[in-house]
Design an enzyme around this catalytic site. Structure first.
Site, PDB file in Angstrom:
ATOM      1  N   THR A  31       0.902  -1.089   0.000  1.00  0.00           N
ATOM      2  CA  THR A  31       0.005  -0.135  -0.179  1.00  0.00           C
ATOM      3  C   THR A  31       1.085   1.242   0.333  1.00  0.00           C
ATOM      4  OG1 THR A  31      -1.658  -1.229   1.359  1.00  0.00           O
ATOM      5  CG2 THR A  31      -1.933   0.970   0.911  1.00  0.00           C
ATOM      6  N   ASP A  81       1.518   4.776   6.767  1.00  0.00           N
ATOM      7  CA  ASP A  81       1.698   3.449   6.930  1.00  0.00           C
ATOM      8  C   ASP A  81       0.771   2.607   6.599  1.00  0.00           C
ATOM      9  OD1 ASP A  81       3.483   1.054   6.668  1.00  0.00           O
ATOM     10  OD2 ASP A  81       4.334   1.581   8.705  1.00  0.00           O
ATOM     11  N   GLU A 103       9.424   1.104  11.772  1.00  0.00           N
ATOM     12  CA  GLU A 103       7.979   1.502  11.539  1.00  0.00           C
ATOM     13  C   GLU A 103       7.547   2.165  12.903  1.00  0.00           C
ATOM     14  OE1 GLU A 103       6.335  -1.092   7.938  1.00  0.00           O
ATOM     15  OE2 GLU A 103       5.594  -1.848   9.805  1.00  0.00           O
ATOM     16  N   LYS A 121      -8.747  -5.328   6.140  1.00  0.00           N
ATOM     17  CA  LYS A 121      -7.849  -5.267   7.364  1.00  0.00           C
ATOM     18  C   LYS A 121      -8.542  -5.001   8.445  1.00  0.00           C
ATOM     19  CE  LYS A 121      -3.899  -5.651   4.679  1.00  0.00           C
ATOM     20  NZ  LYS A 121      -3.107  -4.779   4.323  1.00  0.00           N
TER      21      LYS A 121
HETATM   22  C1  5RP Z   1       5.319  -3.817   7.027  1.00  0.00           C
HETATM   23  C2  5RP Z   1       3.853  -3.614   7.423  1.00  0.00           C
HETATM   24  C3  5RP Z   1       2.958  -3.458   6.406  1.00  0.00           C
HETATM   25  O1  5RP Z   1       2.310  -2.076   6.616  1.00  0.00           O
HETATM   26  C4  5RP Z   1       1.736  -4.203   6.377  1.00  0.00           C
HETATM   27  O2  5RP Z   1       2.268  -5.656   6.272  1.00  0.00           O
HETATM   28  C5  5RP Z   1       0.780  -4.100   5.310  1.00  0.00           C
HETATM   29  O3  5RP Z   1       1.336  -4.481   4.018  1.00  0.00           O
HETATM   30  P1  5RP Z   1       0.328  -4.143   2.752  1.00  0.00           P
HETATM   31  O4  5RP Z   1       0.245  -2.528   2.594  1.00  0.00           O
HETATM   32  O5  5RP Z   1       1.397  -4.713   1.790  1.00  0.00           O
HETATM   33  O6  5RP Z   1      -0.725  -5.105   2.865  1.00  0.00           O
HETATM   34  O7  5RP Z   1       3.657  -3.668   8.695  1.00  0.00           O
HETATM   35  O8  5RP Z   1       6.184  -4.393   7.890  1.00  0.00           O
END
Ligand code: 5RP
Length: 219
Positions: A31, A81, A103, A121
């Protein structure tokens, strides 16, 4: 909309929060990768940018950004994020991409944490997604035994080494009715670098994309 389109919609919605003069923190994952590819559109608004992983740094550089360190920039105005799971309190499970420690540092240093997700999610209770834990390699077995006593099933992410040179345990089966308490409890195990429960410092704003568009959720 499929999941990719929803992620793109959530990423695009985050651009609104990157106002002129923003010191921006950038997370990791598919994302956020979409967000990074959109950042040239708001380049003039970005005072400085700091990244949570080598992968995001590489993509930022491909898009022509100079990436600063947290030590150089001090605090972050906006940290954007993704997440692997989120609840209505904006508490998160993160670390599917293995970047959880950096993060968590950037989220803590941010005045505003904007989380961008598709609607798959959002969950009632955190924990269906196995909780990632970054551990010192020498403590991996010790930490695993402690987690078994907490009724978790830790699985070593075989062959994966974090940007900090550590290992990841993905822990299935944890009941997490109280994420703040569980985050603190796991972080207290010697050898744990960071647990991927983001509850003590949850997101401030969730941009959640579903078939009808992008909704905003706040605590
Ligand atoms: C990486 C993370 C990501 O934010 C989480 O895995 C979500 O990923 P995506 O946007 O590919 O669904 O925590 O460490």
């Amino acid at each position: 909309m499929d999941a990719t389109q929803k992620k793109a919609a959530a990423a695009k919605a985050a651009l609104e929060y990157i106002v002129p003069g923003t010191v921006l923190g950038v997370g990791t994952g598919s994302t956020v990768n979409m967000l990074i590819d959109m950042l040239p559109d708001v380049r003039d608004h970005i005072e400085a940018v700091v990244s949570s992983s080598k992968a995001s740094t590489a993509l930022l550089k491909e898009n022509g950004f100079e990436v600063k360190t947290l030590n150089e920039i001090g605090d972050i105005d906006v940290y954007v994020d993704g997440a692997d799971e989120c609840n209505k309190h904006l508490q998160l499970i993160k670390g599917g991409g293995g970047a959880l420690t950096r993060e968590k540092v950037l989220a803590a240093a941010a005045r505003r944490f904007v989380c961008i997700v598709d609607d798959s999610k959002l969950v009632g209770m955190l924990g269906a997604f196995p909780v990632p834990i970054e551990v010192l390699p020498m403590a991996q077995e010790f930490v695993s035994r402690r987690l078994l006593k907490m009724r978790g099933n830790p699985v070593w992410r075989d062959g994966f080494v974090t940007d900090n040179g550590n290992h990841i345990l993905d822990v299935d089966g944890l009941q997490i009715p109280n994420p703040v308490e569980m985050e603190a409890r796991i972080n207290r195990i010697p050898g744990v670098v960071t647990v991927g429960i983001f509850a003590d410092r949850p997101a401030d704003l969730l941009l959640i994309a579903d078939d009808s568009g992008v909704r905003e959720m706040r605590v």
